[in-house]
Motif scaffolding. Structure first.
Motif, PDB file in Angstrom:
ATOM      1  N   ASP A 151      -0.547   0.464  12.450  1.00 41.89           N
ATOM      2  CA  ASP A 151      -0.567   1.927  12.483  1.00 41.89           C
ATOM      3  C   ASP A 151      -0.360   2.514  11.095  1.00 41.89           C
ATOM      4  OD1 ASP A 151      -0.892   4.283  13.851  1.00 41.89           O
ATOM      5  OD2 ASP A 151       1.231   4.533  14.296  1.00 41.89           O
ATOM      6  N   SER A 155       6.742   2.406   6.084  1.00 36.81           N
ATOM      7  CA  SER A 155       5.714   3.337   5.569  1.00 36.81           C
ATOM      8  C   SER A 155       5.709   3.241   4.048  1.00 36.81           C
ATOM      9  CB  SER A 155       5.910   4.782   6.013  1.00 36.81           C
ATOM     10  OG  SER A 155       5.758   4.842   7.417  1.00 36.81           O
ATOM     11  N   ALA A 201       6.322  -7.507   7.834  1.00 34.69           N
ATOM     12  CA  ALA A 201       5.448  -8.069   6.795  1.00 34.69           C
ATOM     13  C   ALA A 201       5.969  -7.572   5.464  1.00 34.69           C
ATOM     14  CB  ALA A 201       4.012  -7.596   6.987  1.00 34.69           C
ATOM     15  N   GLY A 202       6.191  -8.463   4.538  1.00 38.10           N
ATOM     16  CA  GLY A 202       6.671  -8.004   3.230  1.00 38.10           C
ATOM     17  C   GLY A 202       6.763  -9.175   2.297  1.00 38.10           C
ATOM     18  N   ARG A 203       6.336  -8.978   1.056  1.00 36.73           N
ATOM     19  CA  ARG A 203       6.297 -10.077   0.115  1.00 36.73           C
ATOM     20  C   ARG A 203       7.234  -9.835  -1.064  1.00 36.73           C
ATOM     21  NH1 ARG A 203       2.988 -14.842  -1.035  1.00 36.73           N
ATOM     22  NH2 ARG A 203       4.814 -15.949  -1.725  1.00 36.73           N
ATOM     23  N   GLY A 213      11.555  -7.126   0.713  1.00 36.94           N
ATOM     24  CA  GLY A 213      10.835  -7.358   1.967  1.00 36.94           C
ATOM     25  C   GLY A 213      11.195  -8.701   2.573  1.00 36.94           C
ATOM     26  N   PHE A 220       4.168 -11.293   9.403  1.00 42.39           N
ATOM     27  CA  PHE A 220       2.752 -11.243   9.034  1.00 42.39           C
ATOM     28  C   PHE A 220       2.660 -11.372   7.525  1.00 42.39           C
ATOM     29  CE2 PHE A 220       2.526  -8.306  12.861  1.00 42.39           C
ATOM     30  CZ  PHE A 220       2.027  -9.291  13.689  1.00 42.39           C
ATOM     31  N   VAL A 227      -0.156 -12.225   3.876  1.00 46.68           N
ATOM     32  CA  VAL A 227      -1.466 -12.465   3.265  1.00 46.68           C
ATOM     33  C   VAL A 227      -1.349 -13.771   2.483  1.00 46.68           C
ATOM     34  CG1 VAL A 227      -3.185 -11.512   1.683  1.00 46.68           C
ATOM     35  CG2 VAL A 227      -1.727  -9.974   2.992  1.00 46.68           C
ATOM     36  N   GLY A 235       3.512  -6.596  -2.489  1.00 43.87           N
ATOM     37  CA  GLY A 235       2.856  -7.904  -2.370  1.00 43.87           C
ATOM     38  C   GLY A 235       1.409  -7.850  -2.846  1.00 43.87           C
TER      39      GLY A 235
END
Ligand SMILES: Cc1cc2nc3c(=O)[nH]c(=O)nc-3n(C[C@H](O)[C@H](O)[C@H](O)COP(=O)(O)O)c2cc1C
Length: 445
Positions: free
Chosen positions: A62, A132, A221-223, A227, A239, A241, A336
């Motif tokens: 979202d 956000s 999700a956070g790199r 995060g 989640f 990448v 990230g």
């Protein structure tokens, strides 16, 4: 790096986005003729396909703003809370995960929504916690700029703890409902004390007895280091990448260590990187699908996602024109992917055309182009050698790509012995389906 593969097989999460994840999906000959992005029937259909494939969960992303790139991009985001409530009535086993920001809902309001979604789904609800990252989102809620990146995570931790405390306020046997004696609830088993962490103050308690899971499965999700710390503290699933095996294995190791540092078992946290399958009955057919989609990409679509991940204003920027300087330390969005693009630009991929090739329309995610056997073999290899706990399957075109995945790749994964044949006979909550995450007591909030 070799960490033991998870014993219960890989986790599969379906991550659909409108007519498909590829920027050009909505224009491709295999895309639905309707505006899939905001069509509940489309998403109900997708969840049913994923459930037929025995997926663990179905996830809705979202974002809370619209920009003028909607002139070329299908930027509608269906509302996850209401859509998943509808989907819960058309599915019975698959977990349902909604993205909900920590920035805008008051905690009491969100705790009630979570309790409601967990109840209507029979304990299948998951919350994808996002902070956000765009000021344009804040501006739809009367806030001019979001707090800086690390402060957002700090606030998100206080917010999450407050919501979880509200969900935990009733003991399991607090609701008595003895019609003869007239005792409805045992107030000694409901925590009436004030709730709240940081700037959040809530009188509490929640006016609902616990839902089946009480505490939903938590996704994130956070790199960035803030995060990863947040994930290590709270997340049942992450989640991510990940384009290479080594970076994924290293990140999984990092997450497991972070969970341990927060007093949790490393097995409580599951890394689910995105994978984009371009499936064909031959390698050539798969490659053709990939190329068809890439050729449809318009320069303004590349400008849209590069602007999103860098904060640059690329309105009317030429496809072959060198990018303006990156904002470096001043960038407060998603760190990230910003860092990945920063490295690519430094290596000479300094125009939108070059970045489309190097970063890809897959927004940095791993993509696999090939036959079902080839794609399944690669996924099984990452899993067996401990680089992942599972995958977020991001089909380039929907429903086409998810249908193909379920009909052709899932059976291959089952043949390889890395994915289950069916849901367990007994109904499970989403948290227990994510294996090690079934013990809330082990998690320090
Ligand atoms: C696969 C994936 C899906 C995401 N989905 C959303 C989303 O739906 N909404 C959102 O606001 N952020 C989303 N994010 C962004 C993350 O919540 C987070 O802000 C981002 O990864 C940046 O974190 P970092 O700065 O720690 O790297 C997503 C990130 C990834 C990798």
């Amino acid at each position: 790096m070799n960490i033991a593969m998870a014993a219960d097989g890989m986790i599969l999460n379906a991550f659909p986005l409108g007519a498909g994840h590829h920027e050009s999906a909505w224009r491709h000959r295999l895309a639905p003729a309707y505006a899939a992005e905001a069509d509940p029937e489309h998403f109900i259909g997708l969840a049913k396909i994923a459930e037929r494939g025995k997926f663990h969960s179905f996830f809705l992303a979202d974002l809370l703003y619209l920009n003028e790139y909607v002139s070329v991009n299908s930027l509608q985001y269906i509302e996850p809370i209401t859509t998943l409530a509808a989907i819960s009535q058309h599915t019975s086993r698959i977990g349902l995960v909604a993205t909900i920001s920590t920035a805008f809902f008051p905690p009491y309001h969100l705790a009630r929504i979570i309790s409601g979604l967990d109840s209507v789904s029979g304990g299948r609800f998951g919350w994808n916690i996002v902070t956000s990252s765009q000021d344009a989102e804040a501006q739809n809620f009367g806030i001019e700029t979001l707090p800086d990146h690390d402060l957002r995570y700090e606030t998100a931790a206080d917010y999450t703890r407050t919501v979880l405390d509200l969900l935990e306020a009733w003991e399991d046997d607090a609701l008595v409902r003895d019609q003869r004696s007239g005792l409805y609830a045992d107030v000694t088993k409901i925590d009436f004390g004030p709730k709240g962490h940081g700037k959040f103050h809530v009188a509490g308690p929640l006016n609902l007895a616990p839902s089946p899971q009480r505490r939903p499965a938590l996704f994130q999700a956070g790199r960035s280091s803030a995060g990863v710390d947040f994930a290590g503290r709270f997340a049942d699933a992450v989640f991510s990448v990940q384009k290479t095996f080594d970076s994924s294995a290293e990140f999984r190791h990092q997450l497991r260590e972070k969970a341990r540092a927060h007093g949790r078992s490393p097995d409580d946290i599951n890394l689910l990187p995105g994978v984009w399958p371009f499936i064909g009955s031959t390698e050539r057919e798969a490659q053709q699908l990939f190329e068809e989609l890439e050729e449809l990409v318009l320069p303004a679509q590349v400008a849209d996602f590069i602007a999103y991940f860098t904060g640059l204003d690329l309105t009317d920027h030429g496809f072959d024109e060198p990018l303006p300087p990156l904002p470096d330390g001043a960038f407060q969005g998603q760190i990230g992917r910003y860092t990945k693009i920063q490295k690519l630009v430094a290596q000479g991929h300094d125009t939108l055309r070059k970045l489309q090739k190097a970063f890809g329309s897959t927004r940095g995610h791993q993509y696999l182009v090939g036959t079902p056997e080839q794609i399944a073999a690669s996924m099984a290899d990452w899993f067996r050698r401990g680089a992942v706990d599972g995958f977020a399957v991001q089909a380039p075109i929907l429903p086409h790509g998810l249908e193909q995945f379920v009909d052709h790749i899932v059976p291959e994964l089952q043949k390889l012995g890395v994915f289950r044949e069916d849901y367990p006979a007994e109904q499970q909550t989403l948290r227990s389906a994510l294996r090690g995450s079934a013990q809330p007591a082990s998690i320090s909030t």
